[in-house]
Design a protein around this motif. Structure first.
Motif, PDB file in Angstrom:
ATOM      1  N   ARG A  14     -10.727   6.529   5.224  1.00  0.00           N
ATOM      2  CA  ARG A  14      -9.633   6.921   6.108  1.00  0.00           C
ATOM      3  C   ARG A  14      -8.335   6.338   5.565  1.00  0.00           C
ATOM      4  NH1 ARG A  14     -12.934   9.823   7.438  1.00  0.00           N
ATOM      5  NH2 ARG A  14     -13.849  10.238   9.465  1.00  0.00           N
ATOM      6  N   TRP A  15      -7.299   7.166   5.542  1.00  0.00           N
ATOM      7  CA  TRP A  15      -5.991   6.691   5.134  1.00  0.00           C
ATOM      8  C   TRP A  15      -5.268   6.099   6.338  1.00  0.00           C
ATOM      9  CZ3 TRP A  15      -5.144   6.243   0.232  1.00  0.00           C
ATOM     10  CH2 TRP A  15      -5.784   7.098  -0.644  1.00  0.00           C
ATOM     11  N   PRO A  16      -4.358   5.144   6.122  1.00  0.00           N
ATOM     12  CA  PRO A  16      -3.566   4.601   7.229  1.00  0.00           C
ATOM     13  C   PRO A  16      -2.608   5.645   7.767  1.00  0.00           C
ATOM     14  CG  PRO A  16      -2.704   3.843   5.132  1.00  0.00           C
ATOM     15  CD  PRO A  16      -4.010   4.564   4.833  1.00  0.00           C
ATOM     16  N   GLY A  17      -2.011   5.342   8.914  1.00  0.00           N
ATOM     17  CA  GLY A  17      -1.107   6.302   9.540  1.00  0.00           C
ATOM     18  C   GLY A  17       0.115   6.609   8.693  1.00  0.00           C
ATOM     19  N   ARG A  18       0.692   7.754   8.946  1.00  0.00           N
ATOM     20  CA  ARG A  18       1.873   8.163   8.198  1.00  0.00           C
ATOM     21  C   ARG A  18       3.079   7.346   8.650  1.00  0.00           C
ATOM     22  NH1 ARG A  18       0.583  12.896   5.653  1.00  0.00           N
ATOM     23  NH2 ARG A  18      -1.297  13.889   6.449  1.00  0.00           N
ATOM     24  N   MET A  19       3.991   7.104   7.711  1.00  0.00           N
ATOM     25  CA  MET A  19       5.187   6.351   8.043  1.00  0.00           C
ATOM     26  C   MET A  19       6.195   7.280   8.710  1.00  0.00           C
ATOM     27  SD  MET A  19       5.696   3.937   4.695  1.00  0.00           S
ATOM     28  CE  MET A  19       6.998   2.985   5.454  1.00  0.00           C
ATOM     29  N   PRO A  20       6.712   6.901   9.883  1.00  0.00           N
ATOM     30  CA  PRO A  20       7.671   7.762  10.576  1.00  0.00           C
ATOM     31  C   PRO A  20       8.884   8.038   9.694  1.00  0.00           C
ATOM     32  CG  PRO A  20       6.934   5.963  11.984  1.00  0.00           C
ATOM     33  CD  PRO A  20       6.413   5.675  10.607  1.00  0.00           C
ATOM     34  N   VAL A  37       4.016   2.727  -7.473  1.00  0.00           N
ATOM     35  CA  VAL A  37       3.369   3.119  -6.223  1.00  0.00           C
ATOM     36  C   VAL A  37       4.217   4.204  -5.571  1.00  0.00           C
ATOM     37  CG1 VAL A  37       2.420   2.331  -4.031  1.00  0.00           C
ATOM     38  CG2 VAL A  37       2.602   0.729  -5.956  1.00  0.00           C
ATOM     39  N   HIS A  38       3.617   5.359  -5.313  1.00  0.00           N
ATOM     40  CA  HIS A  38       4.294   6.440  -4.603  1.00  0.00           C
ATOM     41  C   HIS A  38       3.864   6.426  -3.140  1.00  0.00           C
ATOM     42  CE1 HIS A  38       4.925   8.922  -8.532  1.00  0.00           C
ATOM     43  NE2 HIS A  38       5.936   8.110  -8.287  1.00  0.00           N
ATOM     44  N   VAL A  39       4.816   6.442  -2.255  1.00  0.00           N
ATOM     45  CA  VAL A  39       4.526   6.474  -0.820  1.00  0.00           C
ATOM     46  C   VAL A  39       5.318   7.603  -0.180  1.00  0.00           C
ATOM     47  CG1 VAL A  39       4.100   3.988  -0.735  1.00  0.00           C
ATOM     48  CG2 VAL A  39       6.379   4.856  -0.205  1.00  0.00           C
ATOM     49  N   GLY A  40       4.867   8.018   1.018  1.00  0.00           N
ATOM     50  CA  GLY A  40       5.590   9.030   1.770  1.00  0.00           C
ATOM     51  C   GLY A  40       4.761  10.233   2.155  1.00  0.00           C
ATOM     52  N   THR A  41       3.737  10.553   1.379  1.00  0.00           N
ATOM     53  CA  THR A  41       2.836  11.666   1.676  1.00  0.00           C
ATOM     54  C   THR A  41       1.415  11.172   1.454  1.00  0.00           C
ATOM     55  OG1 THR A  41       4.462  13.288   0.919  1.00  0.00           O
ATOM     56  CG2 THR A  41       2.177  14.028   1.101  1.00  0.00           C
ATOM     57  N   ARG A 191      11.298  -2.763  -5.677  1.00  0.00           N
ATOM     58  CA  ARG A 191      10.080  -3.547  -5.786  1.00  0.00           C
ATOM     59  C   ARG A 191       9.130  -3.234  -4.640  1.00  0.00           C
ATOM     60  NH1 ARG A 191      11.379  -3.433 -10.199  1.00  0.00           N
ATOM     61  NH2 ARG A 191      11.681  -5.171 -11.631  1.00  0.00           N
ATOM     62  N   PHE A 192       7.852  -3.148  -4.958  1.00  0.00           N
ATOM     63  CA  PHE A 192       6.817  -2.824  -3.974  1.00  0.00           C
ATOM     64  C   PHE A 192       6.501  -4.063  -3.147  1.00  0.00           C
ATOM     65  CE2 PHE A 192       2.126  -2.237  -3.117  1.00  0.00           C
ATOM     66  CZ  PHE A 192       2.298  -1.272  -2.141  1.00  0.00           C
ATOM     67  N   SER A 193       6.462  -3.885  -1.821  1.00  0.00           N
ATOM     68  CA  SER A 193       6.250  -5.016  -0.911  1.00  0.00           C
ATOM     69  C   SER A 193       4.786  -5.334  -0.676  1.00  0.00           C
ATOM     70  CB  SER A 193       6.912  -4.718   0.433  1.00  0.00           C
ATOM     71  OG  SER A 193       6.252  -3.638   1.084  1.00  0.00           O
ATOM     72  N   GLY A 194       3.900  -4.445  -1.085  1.00  0.00           N
ATOM     73  CA  GLY A 194       2.472  -4.658  -0.863  1.00  0.00           C
ATOM     74  C   GLY A 194       1.913  -3.906   0.324  1.00  0.00           C
ATOM     75  N   GLN A 195       2.765  -3.261   1.116  1.00  0.00           N
ATOM     76  CA  GLN A 195       2.300  -2.503   2.272  1.00  0.00           C
ATOM     77  C   GLN A 195       1.742  -1.153   1.834  1.00  0.00           C
ATOM     78  OE1 GLN A 195       2.248  -3.625   5.475  1.00  0.00           O
ATOM     79  NE2 GLN A 195       2.905  -5.581   4.625  1.00  0.00           N
ATOM     80  N   GLN A 196       0.605  -0.772   2.409  1.00  0.00           N
ATOM     81  CA  GLN A 196      -0.007   0.481   2.007  1.00  0.00           C
ATOM     82  C   GLN A 196       0.324   1.647   2.936  1.00  0.00           C
ATOM     83  OE1 GLN A 196      -4.329  -0.863   3.088  1.00  0.00           O
ATOM     84  NE2 GLN A 196      -4.419   1.352   2.909  1.00  0.00           N
ATOM     85  N   ASP A 197       1.132   1.426   3.967  1.00  0.00           N
ATOM     86  CA  ASP A 197       1.475   2.510   4.880  1.00  0.00           C
ATOM     87  C   ASP A 197       2.152   3.645   4.119  1.00  0.00           C
ATOM     88  OD1 ASP A 197       0.491   1.059   6.951  1.00  0.00           O
ATOM     89  OD2 ASP A 197       2.429   0.369   7.690  1.00  0.00           O
ATOM     90  N   GLY A 198       1.674   4.847   4.332  1.00  0.00           N
ATOM     91  CA  GLY A 198       2.249   6.005   3.687  1.00  0.00           C
ATOM     92  C   GLY A 198       1.874   6.164   2.232  1.00  0.00           C
ATOM     93  N   PHE A 199       0.857   5.454   1.775  1.00  0.00           N
ATOM     94  CA  PHE A 199       0.489   5.483   0.352  1.00  0.00           C
ATOM     95  C   PHE A 199       0.042   6.873  -0.094  1.00  0.00           C
ATOM     96  CE2 PHE A 199      -3.082   5.263  -2.705  1.00  0.00           C
ATOM     97  CZ  PHE A 199      -2.379   4.827  -3.815  1.00  0.00           C
ATOM     98  N   TYR A 200       0.563   7.307  -1.259  1.00  0.00           N
ATOM     99  CA  TYR A 200       0.158   8.579  -1.859  1.00  0.00           C
ATOM    100  C   TYR A 200      -0.655   8.354  -3.136  1.00  0.00           C
ATOM    101  CZ  TYR A 200       0.374  13.129  -4.168  1.00  0.00           C
ATOM    102  OH  TYR A 200       0.041  14.290  -4.799  1.00  0.00           O
ATOM    103  N   GLN A 201      -0.086   7.656  -4.119  1.00  0.00           N
ATOM    104  CA  GLN A 201      -0.808   7.443  -5.373  1.00  0.00           C
ATOM    105  C   GLN A 201      -0.199   6.298  -6.173  1.00  0.00           C
ATOM    106  OE1 GLN A 201      -0.399  10.977  -7.807  1.00  0.00           O
ATOM    107  NE2 GLN A 201       1.627  10.404  -8.506  1.00  0.00           N
ATOM    108  N   PHE A 202      -0.988   5.848  -7.159  1.00  0.00           N
ATOM    109  CA  PHE A 202      -0.508   4.919  -8.169  1.00  0.00           C
ATOM    110  C   PHE A 202      -0.209   5.675  -9.459  1.00  0.00           C
ATOM    111  CE2 PHE A 202      -3.435   1.941  -5.809  1.00  0.00           C
ATOM    112  CZ  PHE A 202      -2.442   1.125  -5.301  1.00  0.00           C
TER     113      PHE A 202
END
Length: 279
Positions: A14-20, A37-41, A191-202
């Protein structure tokens, strides 16, 4: 590592919730692990089902077919682990291979089954498949392992289990190119903070991919860049207006795009192909 049966995997992924407020992918640099780290989708099954919802037009993936033929001959058994719209499975089937495909996007798999019931495509987890030990001569993983925030060791171990001794693993992954490495050194990524919310890919370092696969019983046979123009377009503002040209189906423009991809590949590739021998 088990010698028979499928790997045990107790909980579904399961992926974490999407970032508002996030409606596009953003790139950050992870200094600790030397990766982007790509986040957002979020690349969950709902995302892929929606991404592929417009329908299927089966076209052989020539890159996959030609690469496979260099290492395997029909009727070798080949799996596309994360097959999506199954163009890879279709192309391998047409080329005389015993082709199989699995994907966790259930609606997409159902659509493939309705349109092409002769293709061996089923719902499955790339980390824990239903196939027996050493069932396949080769396994493809096209843009899959980078979407797992907790790492891809389970995928590599499962590939090793289901590939016969002497078989082949074909892997494509977004990779740190010289252009991306230069941008990271210049501090052009937040810089990446380490949070995985909204993670798409590395986007991963090539050396880390090779090292991880070799730790799990594979030997590198080949590594080469792909998508030089796409990498340039994605990473530089001046190439982005050429998106329409890049997406064009015009034959002449497709040829120019292919030439640009090859020319720019060593410097700005988007992905790399890795071919491993299962020891």
């Amino acid at each position: 590592m088990p010698t028979t049966g499928r790997m045990q995997h107790s909980e579904p992924f399961r992926w974490p919730g999407r970032m508002p407020g996030m409606n596009e992918k953003k790139a950050f640099y992870d200094d600790k692990n030397s990766r982007i780290v790509h986040v957002g989708t979020i690349a969950d099954d709902d995302y892929w089902d929606s991404h592929w919802a417009e329908g299927i037009v089966l076209r052989p993936d020539r890159f996959v077919v030609e690469t496979t033929k260099r290492y395997l001959t029909g009727p070798a058994k080949v799996l596309d682990a994360g097959c999506g719209l199954a163009n890879t499975v279709y192309g391998l089937h047409q080329a005389g291979f015993s082709a199989h495909g699995i994907d966790f996007a259930q609606k997409t798999v159902g659509m493939v089954n309705r349109i092409a019931p002769y293709l061996q495509v089923t719902v499955g987890d790339v980390r824990a498949t239903v196939f027996g030990d050493e069932f396949f001569d080769g396994v493809w993983s096209l843009g899959v392992i980078e979407h797992f925030f907790d790492g891809y060791d389970e995928i590599v171990l499962e590939m090793r289990r289901i590939i016969r001794s002497g078989g082949i693993a074909f892997v494509t992954v977004p990779s740190i190119s010289p252009l991306r490495r230069l941008k990271a050194r210049m501090g052009l990524y937040p810089r990446f903070s380490g949070q995985q919310d909204g993670f798409y890919q590395f986007v991963l370092e090539p050396s880390s991919i090779v090292s991880r696969f070799e730790q799990h019983g594979f030997k590198l046979l080949e590594s080469r860049p792909r998508g030089g123009f796409k990498g340039l377009k994605d990473e530089t503002f001046f190439a982005r207006p050429m998106q329409a040209w890049y997406d064009s189906n015009n034959g002449v423009l497709r040829g120019l795009r292919a030439a640009a991809d090859r020319l720019l590949g060593p410097f700005s590739h988007h992905t790399r192909l890795y071919v491993f021998h299962r020891v």
